[in-house]
Design a protein around this motif. Structure first.
Motif, PDB file in Angstrom:
ATOM      1  N   HIS A 170      32.192 -53.145  -0.558  1.00 47.55           N
ATOM      2  CA  HIS A 170      31.568 -52.409   0.350  1.00 47.55           C
ATOM      3  C   HIS A 170      30.775 -51.163  -0.269  1.00 47.55           C
ATOM      4  O   HIS A 170      31.356 -50.430  -0.985  1.00 47.55           O
ATOM      5  N   TYR A 171      29.389 -51.017   0.214  1.00 45.76           N
ATOM      6  CA  TYR A 171      28.663 -49.862  -0.354  1.00 45.76           C
ATOM      7  C   TYR A 171      28.692 -49.044   0.612  1.00 45.76           C
ATOM      8  O   TYR A 171      27.727 -48.768   1.244  1.00 45.76           O
ATOM      9  N   VAL A 172      29.821 -48.705   1.268  1.00 42.74           N
ATOM     10  CA  VAL A 172      29.913 -47.543   2.085  1.00 42.74           C
ATOM     11  C   VAL A 172      30.527 -46.455   1.629  1.00 42.74           C
ATOM     12  O   VAL A 172      31.241 -46.373   0.743  1.00 42.74           O
ATOM     13  N   ILE A 173      30.268 -45.359   2.236  1.00 42.80           N
ATOM     14  CA  ILE A 173      30.839 -44.099   1.800  1.00 42.80           C
ATOM     15  C   ILE A 173      32.189 -43.874   2.576  1.00 42.80           C
ATOM     16  O   ILE A 173      32.058 -43.786   3.897  1.00 42.80           O
ATOM     17  N   LYS A 174      33.288 -43.502   1.888  1.00 39.02           N
ATOM     18  CA  LYS A 174      34.589 -43.447   2.446  1.00 39.02           C
ATOM     19  C   LYS A 174      35.014 -42.048   1.881  1.00 39.02           C
ATOM     20  O   LYS A 174      34.552 -41.812   0.567  1.00 39.02           O
ATOM     21  N   LYS A 175      35.870 -41.354   2.618  1.00 40.58           N
ATOM     22  CA  LYS A 175      36.703 -40.428   1.895  1.00 40.58           C
ATOM     23  C   LYS A 175      38.236 -40.539   1.688  1.00 40.58           C
ATOM     24  O   LYS A 175      38.920 -41.420   2.204  1.00 40.58           O
ATOM     25  N   TRP A 176      38.735 -40.193   0.552  1.00 42.35           N
ATOM     26  CA  TRP A 176      39.845 -40.283  -0.307  1.00 42.35           C
ATOM     27  C   TRP A 176      40.181 -38.760  -0.765  1.00 42.35           C
ATOM     28  O   TRP A 176      39.487 -38.510  -1.512  1.00 42.35           O
ATOM     29  N   ARG A 177      41.091 -38.431  -0.262  1.00 38.73           N
ATOM     30  CA  ARG A 177      41.598 -36.970  -0.608  1.00 38.73           C
ATOM     31  C   ARG A 177      40.648 -36.139  -0.825  1.00 38.73           C
ATOM     32  O   ARG A 177      40.402 -35.167  -1.508  1.00 38.73           O
ATOM     33  N   GLY A 178      39.695 -36.244   0.395  1.00 38.09           N
ATOM     34  CA  GLY A 178      38.580 -35.180   0.320  1.00 38.09           C
ATOM     35  C   GLY A 178      37.339 -35.668  -0.330  1.00 38.09           C
ATOM     36  O   GLY A 178      36.576 -34.804  -0.195  1.00 38.09           O
ATOM     37  N   ALA A 179      37.541 -36.481  -1.122  1.00 32.66           N
ATOM     38  CA  ALA A 179      36.383 -36.814  -2.192  1.00 32.66           C
ATOM     39  C   ALA A 179      35.466 -38.025  -1.637  1.00 32.66           C
ATOM     40  O   ALA A 179      36.259 -38.770  -0.844  1.00 32.66           O
ATOM     41  N   ILE A 180      34.238 -38.047  -1.636  1.00 30.50           N
ATOM     42  CA  ILE A 180      33.517 -39.041  -1.239  1.00 30.50           C
ATOM     43  C   ILE A 180      33.753 -40.371  -2.458  1.00 30.50           C
ATOM     44  O   ILE A 180      33.546 -40.262  -3.687  1.00 30.50           O
ATOM     45  N   ILE A 181      34.077 -41.499  -1.873  1.00 34.72           N
ATOM     46  CA  ILE A 181      34.167 -42.819  -3.155  1.00 34.72           C
ATOM     47  C   ILE A 181      33.306 -43.900  -2.650  1.00 34.72           C
ATOM     48  O   ILE A 181      33.134 -44.108  -1.467  1.00 34.72           O
ATOM     49  N   MET A 182      32.882 -44.353  -3.571  1.00 36.39           N
ATOM     50  CA  MET A 182      31.938 -45.512  -3.519  1.00 36.39           C
ATOM     51  C   MET A 182      31.612 -46.475  -4.909  1.00 36.39           C
ATOM     52  O   MET A 182      31.506 -45.541  -5.934  1.00 36.39           O
ATOM     53  N   ASP A 209      29.613 -52.004 -15.601  1.00 37.53           N
ATOM     54  CA  ASP A 209      28.877 -52.851 -16.370  1.00 37.53           C
ATOM     55  C   ASP A 209      27.455 -53.267 -15.825  1.00 37.53           C
ATOM     56  O   ASP A 209      26.439 -53.296 -16.209  1.00 37.53           O
ATOM     57  N   VAL A 210      27.701 -53.866 -14.406  1.00 40.71           N
ATOM     58  CA  VAL A 210      26.504 -54.437 -13.658  1.00 40.71           C
ATOM     59  C   VAL A 210      25.646 -53.380 -13.010  1.00 40.71           C
ATOM     60  O   VAL A 210      24.448 -53.576 -13.003  1.00 40.71           O
ATOM     61  N   LEU A 211      26.464 -52.661 -12.451  1.00 38.24           N
ATOM     62  CA  LEU A 211      25.691 -51.602 -11.380  1.00 38.24           C
ATOM     63  C   LEU A 211      25.695 -50.431 -11.806  1.00 38.24           C
ATOM     64  O   LEU A 211      25.028 -49.439 -11.218  1.00 38.24           O
ATOM     65  N   GLY A 212      26.333 -50.097 -13.035  1.00 37.15           N
ATOM     66  CA  GLY A 212      26.445 -48.666 -13.495  1.00 37.15           C
ATOM     67  C   GLY A 212      27.172 -47.744 -12.613  1.00 37.15           C
ATOM     68  O   GLY A 212      26.924 -46.465 -12.550  1.00 37.15           O
ATOM     69  N   LYS A 213      27.961 -48.163 -11.690  1.00 39.02           N
ATOM     70  CA  LYS A 213      28.966 -47.086 -10.897  1.00 39.02           C
ATOM     71  C   LYS A 213      30.026 -46.451 -11.682  1.00 39.02           C
ATOM     72  O   LYS A 213      30.392 -46.721 -12.800  1.00 39.02           O
ATOM     73  N   ASN A 214      30.226 -45.130 -11.064  1.00 39.11           N
ATOM     74  CA  ASN A 214      31.209 -44.397 -11.781  1.00 39.11           C
ATOM     75  C   ASN A 214      32.568 -45.082 -11.598  1.00 39.11           C
ATOM     76  O   ASN A 214      32.854 -45.069 -10.354  1.00 39.11           O
ATOM     77  N   PRO A 215      33.470 -45.363 -12.437  1.00 38.74           N
ATOM     78  CA  PRO A 215      34.839 -45.702 -12.412  1.00 38.74           C
ATOM     79  C   PRO A 215      35.459 -44.807 -11.780  1.00 38.74           C
ATOM     80  O   PRO A 215      36.635 -45.490 -10.839  1.00 38.74           O
ATOM     81  N   ASN A 216      35.264 -43.471 -11.600  1.00 36.20           N
ATOM     82  CA  ASN A 216      36.150 -42.643 -11.187  1.00 36.20           C
ATOM     83  C   ASN A 216      36.123 -42.576  -9.589  1.00 36.20           C
ATOM     84  O   ASN A 216      36.927 -41.876  -9.152  1.00 36.20           O
ATOM     85  N   THR A 217      35.257 -42.989  -9.148  1.00 37.94           N
ATOM     86  CA  THR A 217      34.769 -43.155  -7.630  1.00 37.94           C
ATOM     87  C   THR A 217      34.985 -44.399  -7.126  1.00 37.94           C
ATOM     88  O   THR A 217      34.480 -44.687  -5.830  1.00 37.94           O
ATOM     89  N   THR A 218      35.309 -45.599  -7.991  1.00 37.30           N
ATOM     90  CA  THR A 218      35.541 -46.922  -7.521  1.00 37.30           C
ATOM     91  C   THR A 218      36.809 -47.131  -6.982  1.00 37.30           C
ATOM     92  O   THR A 218      37.758 -47.026  -7.773  1.00 37.30           O
TER      93      THR A 218
END
Length: 91
Positions: free
Chosen positions: A13-25, A55-64
């Motif tokens: 899901h490429y939606v913005i969700k909040k977890w512990r006050g931080a935006i995760i995606m 590797d494929v999309l360059g996403k940040n592992p800390n927000t995945t």
């Protein structure tokens, strides 16, 4: 007979969700049958799904975020039969 563990569904899901006050995606949801899934196997799925998005999309592992849902074989069907029934027939 050794039971099979199958990854039945993976959703990203490429939606913005909040977890512990931080935006995760992004948010990855893996659905598997609840057969022989050890904590070590779950950790490998989480690590692998996270690394794939890096590797494929360059996403940040800390927000995945990766969530694994285990589904009872009585609650999952293919071709009009439950997985439980298919396992009894050796499929």
């Amino acid at each position: 007979m050794r039971k099979k563990t199958l990854v039945r569904s993976v959703r990203i899901h490429y939606v913005i969700k909040k977890w512990r006050g931080a935006i995760i995606m992004p948010y990855v949801n893996i659905r598997i049958t609840n057969e022989n899934v050890t904590p070590e196997k779950k950790a490998l799925l989480i690590k692998g799904a996270t690394q794939l998005l890096v590797d494929v999309l360059g996403k940040n592992p800390n927000t995945t975020v990766v969530v694994i849902d285990e589904v009872n074989t009585d609650n999952w069907g293919i071709g009009g039969e439950t997985i439980t029934a298919r396992r009894k027939d050796g499929r």
